[in-house]
Design a protein around this motif. Structure first.
Motif: not given
Length: 150
Positions: A45, A64, A68, A81
């Protein structure tokens, strides 16, 4: 995610350690993976803005800045993710994972569990909610994968 799932997750956030400094979040993520004996590259991440862990229930979460995609070269798979990834942790296992998807054939599927049954085998298994699972070499998820992105 259903409202029931959101409620269950929120209940596990109570009494949890929460970190919001990006450097500390990354350190805690790597420390957790070391502690539960999973490869450090399993969560490649970027820009983690929050990390939390409830030691009593084993619940963890990582947030985050944006969703991603990461391509794992050794297994020729892209994993997506979400902004928030959650899981329950045990030794050599992540279970009831949310926020992690991969493509199987032409379908995008949620990854629900990740485990290493026998550390000597050097194999890691990924499962989806339907019970279908795939096994790969642990080396495909080592920390070097993270370093190559930077």
């Amino acid at each position: 995610m259903s409202s029931t799932q959101v409620e269950v997750i929120e209940n596990h956030r109570e009494n949890a350690e929460v970190y919001t400094d990006p450097l500390i979040c990354m350190q805690k993520c790597l420390q957790l993976l070391d502690e539960i004996n999973l490869p450090r590259g399993i969560f490649p991440l970027e820009d983690i803005v929050e990390a939390g862990r409830n030691h009593e229930t084993g619940f963890i979460w990582l947030k985050q800045k944006k969703e991603t995609d990461h391509y794992f070269k050794k297994i020729k798979r892209t994993v997506t993710y979400a902004v928030e990834v959650t899981s329950f942790v045990e030794d050599r296992r992540l279970k009831n994972i949310t926020g992690v998807k991969t493509k199987e054939l032409s379908f995008t599927v949620n990854v629900s569990d990740i485990w290493i049954k026998d550390p000597k085998s050097n194999k890691i298994t990924f499962a989806i909610p339907s019970g279908i699972k795939r096994t790969f070499p642990v080396s495909a998820f080592e920390e070097e994968e993270i370093k190559k992105r930077k």
